[in-house]
Design an enzyme around this catalytic site. Sequence first.
Site, PDB file in Angstrom:
ATOM      1  N   SER A   4       0.817  -1.214   0.000  1.00  0.00           N
ATOM      2  CA  SER A   4       0.000   0.000   0.000  1.00  0.00           C
ATOM      3  C   SER A   4       0.851   1.264   0.000  1.00  0.00           C
ATOM      4  O   SER A   4       0.378   2.350  -0.336  1.00  0.00           O
ATOM      5  CB  SER A   4      -0.924   0.008   1.222  1.00  0.00           C
ATOM      6  OG  SER A   4      -0.162  -0.045   2.414  1.00  0.00           O
ATOM      7  N   LYS A   5       2.121   1.138   0.372  1.00  0.00           N
ATOM      8  CA  LYS A   5       2.989   2.313   0.483  1.00  0.00           C
ATOM      9  C   LYS A   5       3.331   2.926  -0.875  1.00  0.00           C
ATOM     10  O   LYS A   5       3.808   4.057  -0.937  1.00  0.00           O
ATOM     11  CB  LYS A   5       4.270   1.948   1.235  1.00  0.00           C
ATOM     12  CG  LYS A   5       4.037   1.499   2.668  1.00  0.00           C
ATOM     13  CD  LYS A   5       3.397   2.592   3.520  1.00  0.00           C
ATOM     14  CE  LYS A   5       3.326   2.180   4.987  1.00  0.00           C
ATOM     15  NZ  LYS A   5       2.752   3.246   5.834  1.00  0.00           N
ATOM     16  N   ASP A   6       3.098   2.191  -1.963  1.00  0.00           N
ATOM     17  CA  ASP A   6       3.288   2.772  -3.293  1.00  0.00           C
ATOM     18  C   ASP A   6       2.450   4.041  -3.448  1.00  0.00           C
ATOM     19  O   ASP A   6       2.879   5.030  -4.048  1.00  0.00           O
ATOM     20  CB  ASP A   6       2.860   1.787  -4.389  1.00  0.00           C
ATOM     21  CG  ASP A   6       3.860   0.680  -4.619  1.00  0.00           C
ATOM     22  OD1 ASP A   6       4.873   0.632  -3.902  1.00  0.00           O
ATOM     23  OD2 ASP A   6       3.619  -0.147  -5.515  1.00  0.00           O
ATOM     24  N   ALA A  37       4.149   6.959  -1.478  1.00  0.00           N
ATOM     25  CA  ALA A  37       5.419   7.378  -2.077  1.00  0.00           C
ATOM     26  C   ALA A  37       5.184   8.214  -3.334  1.00  0.00           C
ATOM     27  O   ALA A  37       5.755   9.300  -3.488  1.00  0.00           O
ATOM     28  CB  ALA A  37       6.268   6.151  -2.402  1.00  0.00           C
TER      29      ALA A  37
END
Length: 346
Positions: free
Chosen positions: A47-49, A52
């Site tokens: 989910s951090k895409d 970022a």
Amino acid sequence: MEHEINACNNVLELIGNTPLIKLDRITAKLKGNFYAKVEAFNPGHSSKDRVAAYIIEEAERKGILSEGSTIIETTSGNTGFSLAMVSIIKGYECILAVTSKSSRDKIDMLRAMGAKVYVCPAHVSADDPRSYYQVAKRLHEETKGSIYINQYFNELNIDAHYKTTGPEIWKQTNGNITHLVACSGTGGTISGAARFLKEQNPNIRIIGVDAFGSVLKKYHETGEFDSKEIYPYRIEGLGKNLIPAATDFEAIDEFVKVTDEQSAHTAREISRTEGMFVGYTSGAVMQAIKQLSEKDIFDKDSNIVMIFPDHGSRYMSKIYSDKWMEDQGFFDSNTVEETQEIQFIK
């Protein structure tokens, strides 16, 4: 005549629009309809895409970043991988301060993506100069032309999920979601999704998953930061020893705590029952679902969405390693899980 090629220009175009998958086997004895928002389908497998790409693109829009700039961040691994991936495409350097609690797999992946990695001791206070928070701040001060993402205290962390994860879940459930269950680390995922969903229907119940050894649940209930709650635990990317500004506690209805051991076994159970190779925090979310079901939180008409944040490949040396599980004391006489033997043909 030229033939049109249907291709993405780069991997960043694949971020978001992750699938919602119904869980039938692991939830067979539970009341309700259970769906997993599987964030491993992002190109960086977490989910951090979303965070970022969103934060970096906002910095570009404001003129803060230019080619050759350096991205600096604190990370338990996933945000770092996503930042390194985005940095490659956009032409930035990437320096990451990582907690020593992060799996060796994650650290190796960061280095493979060209990031410079500083591994910092996990079990020190947030204001200790060796903590990954303080190391990242120092590196930012020392590195000309750098920006510090600071995901724990960056409102854009929430905005990224408010603009993507929340609307996707609402659309995928046709507005029929009754509960959202998600881990809370920085708090960006649960807070952003919760804000959007509550705007559509304030009756949707938002449940955060916390770890034993973390301060979040007590802070949510009392408004008090209790340092006596803090002790070492093994789950990465879940819970905190500080209060992240990227957590909107008012958008969350309640927290439930899960143990390292049960979360590890439940992650492995998801893989064996649903055929989904998920990470440690996905096991934590599913473990929370089991505990909530025991309290009759859900009924047969409940539509529960849980966010599975990342992929199991990041935990090969941890929860998917029988040796690591044994070393933690997670295999004992009460363990129902049977490990599979490897047969060598001579």
